[in-house]
Design a protein around this motif. Structure first.
Motif, PDB file in Angstrom:
ATOM      1  N   ARG A   1      57.570  26.610  59.557  1.00  0.00           N
ATOM      2  CA  ARG A   1      58.340  25.419  59.155  1.00  0.00           C
ATOM      3  C   ARG A   1      57.980  24.227  60.033  1.00  0.00           C
ATOM      4  O   ARG A   1      57.838  23.111  59.552  1.00  0.00           O
ATOM      5  N   TRP A   2      57.864  24.455  61.329  1.00  0.00           N
ATOM      6  CA  TRP A   2      57.623  23.364  62.270  1.00  0.00           C
ATOM      7  C   TRP A   2      56.193  23.291  62.765  1.00  0.00           C
ATOM      8  O   TRP A   2      55.852  22.403  63.542  1.00  0.00           O
TER       9      TRP A   2
ATOM     10  N   HIS B   1      61.805  36.004  61.566  1.00  0.00           N
ATOM     11  CA  HIS B   1      62.531  34.725  61.626  1.00  0.00           C
ATOM     12  C   HIS B   1      61.784  33.715  62.488  1.00  0.00           C
ATOM     13  O   HIS B   1      61.717  32.522  62.144  1.00  0.00           O
ATOM     14  N   LEU B   2      61.213  34.161  63.594  1.00  0.00           N
ATOM     15  CA  LEU B   2      60.450  33.255  64.452  1.00  0.00           C
ATOM     16  C   LEU B   2      59.166  32.795  63.778  1.00  0.00           C
ATOM     17  O   LEU B   2      58.781  31.630  63.898  1.00  0.00           O
ATOM     18  N   VAL B   3      58.514  33.687  63.049  1.00  0.00           N
ATOM     19  CA  VAL B   3      57.325  33.291  62.287  1.00  0.00           C
ATOM     20  C   VAL B   3      57.705  32.225  61.261  1.00  0.00           C
ATOM     21  O   VAL B   3      57.007  31.213  61.099  1.00  0.00           O
ATOM     22  N   ALA B   4      58.821  32.437  60.577  1.00  0.00           N
ATOM     23  CA  ALA B   4      59.272  31.459  59.574  1.00  0.00           C
ATOM     24  C   ALA B   4      59.541  30.100  60.216  1.00  0.00           C
ATOM     25  O   ALA B   4      59.171  29.059  59.656  1.00  0.00           O
ATOM     26  N   LEU B   5      60.161  30.094  61.397  1.00  0.00           N
ATOM     27  CA  LEU B   5      60.394  28.822  62.096  1.00  0.00           C
ATOM     28  C   LEU B   5      59.075  28.173  62.481  1.00  0.00           C
ATOM     29  O   LEU B   5      58.900  26.962  62.330  1.00  0.00           O
ATOM     30  N   GLY B   6      58.138  28.983  62.982  1.00  0.00           N
ATOM     31  CA  GLY B   6      56.834  28.443  63.352  1.00  0.00           C
ATOM     32  C   GLY B   6      56.109  27.829  62.173  1.00  0.00           C
ATOM     33  O   GLY B   6      55.492  26.771  62.285  1.00  0.00           O
TER      34      GLY B   6
END
Length: 185
Positions: free
Chosen positions: A154-155, A147-152
């Motif tokens: 994304r942003w 999930h943190l990789v996906a946020l990274g």
């Protein structure tokens, strides 16, 4: 008992480009570590990701290994796994607090880490939490990292034109106009 309480589990993220995680495990309690690893690997593979596994002596070494990999290797994220069972001394408190704090600090510095280091009173509690077909805390730690990789992703687009750096064309233009550019003649 927390296991019987209702809770929400987010669906796993999806990725356009493959994701590669480093699983760092302290296998002090090998049976617990094996279950944590199995859960983490299955979760990473469920999103089409790949993983590497390294072992370190104990929970205190997990954040150090992640910090080294974050500086020197090319992983999208990290899964911290291990188990600390309360003993007769305050060493338990030191190991739990210091490993958790170090992992949190690495996360605040940009490392995408899922913390699956169990901190329990008994081996039986650890076994219940680690079981890949049960509470699957190894899989949960991998999911958190994903999930943190996906946020990274994304942003994580590079920021352009931020700060006070002069573009090379502007330096040449200033020199052509007779302005002092700070360079010697």
């Amino acid at each position: 008992m927390a296991a019987s309480e209702p809770h929400t589990t987010l669906p796993l993220p999806t990725f356009d480009k493959p994701v590669k995680l480093l699983i760092v495990v302290a296998p002090y309690y090998q049976d617990i570590a094996d279950q944590l690893i199995a859960g983490a690997q299955a979760t990473i593979e469920a999103v089409g990701g790949t993983h590497e596994l390294i072992e370190v002596p104990g929970a205190l070494e997990v954040p150090s290994a992640i910090a080294q990999a974050h500086r020197m290797a090319n992983f999208d994220g990290y899964v911290a796994l291990g188990c600390v069972i309360r003993g007769e001394t305050t060493h338990y408190d030191t190991v739990c607090n210091d490993s958790s704090r170090a992992i949190s600090l690495l996360g605040l510095q940009g490392a995408c880490i899922g913390n699956g280091i169990l901190t329990v009173e008994t081996h039986d509690q650890a076994a219940v939490r680690a079981e890949a077909s049960g509470q699957n805390k190894g899989g949960g730690a991998a999911a958190a990292a994903l999930h943190l990789v996906a946020l990274g992703r994304r942003w994580g687009a590079p920021k352009a034109n931020i700060g006070f750096r002069t573009a090379p064309d502007e330096i040449q233009l200033a020199g052509d106009m007779g302005h002092d550019t700070g360079r010697g003649a």
